[in-house]
Scaffold this active site. Sequence first.
Site, PDB file in Angstrom:
ATOM      1  N   ILE A  40       0.865  -1.172   0.000  1.00  0.00           N
ATOM      2  CA  ILE A  40       0.000   0.000   0.000  1.00  0.00           C
ATOM      3  C   ILE A  40       0.902   1.221   0.000  1.00  0.00           C
ATOM      4  O   ILE A  40       1.963   1.215   0.642  1.00  0.00           O
ATOM      5  CB  ILE A  40      -0.968   0.012   1.206  1.00  0.00           C
ATOM      6  CG1 ILE A  40      -1.975   1.166   1.089  1.00  0.00           C
ATOM      7  CG2 ILE A  40      -0.218   0.010   2.515  1.00  0.00           C
ATOM      8  CD1 ILE A  40      -3.104   1.081   2.114  1.00  0.00           C
TER       9      ILE A  40
ATOM     10  N   GLU B 216       2.554  -7.376   6.486  1.00  0.00           N
ATOM     11  CA  GLU B 216       3.856  -7.260   7.135  1.00  0.00           C
ATOM     12  C   GLU B 216       4.346  -5.841   6.942  1.00  0.00           C
ATOM     13  O   GLU B 216       4.150  -5.254   5.878  1.00  0.00           O
ATOM     14  CB  GLU B 216       4.874  -8.227   6.522  1.00  0.00           C
ATOM     15  CG  GLU B 216       4.918  -9.527   7.221  1.00  0.00           C
ATOM     16  CD  GLU B 216       6.047 -10.419   6.744  1.00  0.00           C
ATOM     17  OE1 GLU B 216       6.083 -11.543   7.232  1.00  0.00           O
ATOM     18  OE2 GLU B 216       6.870 -10.016   5.908  1.00  0.00           O
TER      19      GLU B 216
ATOM     20  N   ASN C 103       8.865   1.591  10.403  1.00  0.00           N
ATOM     21  CA  ASN C 103       8.079   2.237   9.361  1.00  0.00           C
ATOM     22  C   ASN C 103       6.914   2.962  10.039  1.00  0.00           C
ATOM     23  O   ASN C 103       6.196   2.375  10.853  1.00  0.00           O
ATOM     24  CB  ASN C 103       7.571   1.178   8.379  1.00  0.00           C
ATOM     25  CG  ASN C 103       6.830   1.750   7.194  1.00  0.00           C
ATOM     26  OD1 ASN C 103       6.185   2.781   7.277  1.00  0.00           O
ATOM     27  ND2 ASN C 103       6.916   1.042   6.083  1.00  0.00           N
TER      28      ASN C 103
ATOM     29  N   TYR D 103      -1.500   1.313  11.077  1.00  0.00           N
ATOM     30  CA  TYR D 103      -2.153   0.006  11.095  1.00  0.00           C
ATOM     31  C   TYR D 103      -2.719  -0.305  12.482  1.00  0.00           C
ATOM     32  O   TYR D 103      -3.836  -0.818  12.606  1.00  0.00           O
ATOM     33  CB  TYR D 103      -1.184  -1.099  10.666  1.00  0.00           C
ATOM     34  CG  TYR D 103      -0.676  -0.951   9.258  1.00  0.00           C
ATOM     35  CD1 TYR D 103      -1.519  -0.625   8.202  1.00  0.00           C
ATOM     36  CD2 TYR D 103       0.669  -1.138   8.965  1.00  0.00           C
ATOM     37  CE1 TYR D 103      -1.042  -0.492   6.901  1.00  0.00           C
ATOM     38  CE2 TYR D 103       1.155  -1.020   7.672  1.00  0.00           C
ATOM     39  CZ  TYR D 103       0.288  -0.695   6.650  1.00  0.00           C
ATOM     40  OH  TYR D 103       0.761  -0.558   5.371  1.00  0.00           O
TER      41      TYR D 103
END
Length: 181
Positions: A103, A137, A142, A148
Amino acid sequence: ARHGQACPITRIADLRPRPGRQAAGEKGDMITIVDGSADDIDGVVAVMDSAFDPAFGEAWTNSQLRSSLAMSGTRLAVAKYNNETAGFALVRTIAGETELLMIGVHRLYQKKSIASKLIAKVIEYSIKEHSFIVFLEVRDGNSAHKFYEKIGFLEIGRRTNYYTGSDGKRFDAITMRLNQI
């Protein structure tokens, strides 16, 4: 959400697409999420070039994207902002499970809720395929990791030293899961 906590269903429900609605950007510009195809790959590569830090080699090539799209169960969602490719999500559903393969949102279009809209499309794809779990993953460190977690993905495992930066530094891969129901 923290490891071991229940998934915040209300947040997932907020992400689910509402028929006939688009998201407004600045000055009334519209963001649309469309089903992508091989014709969108050049735009996706441009997004990766902008959004992914080259120090980690996370961007895929045109050839890798084409090969992935040719695989059964693989779907591409493309975010359009004034008809420009602003973001994308590549997913694969197999054996009742969906994996968010990649993404990204172009730097020029970040902070417009595009990633959330792409995740909503991923959920839509998943449900249509009778899959109610989404895996992904993410590299430790990051900034997407916090995003998320915010939308309900839970950390379920790690692959130690999975990624290598261009400087040789190693990073874990964090495996995450979103339970949709």
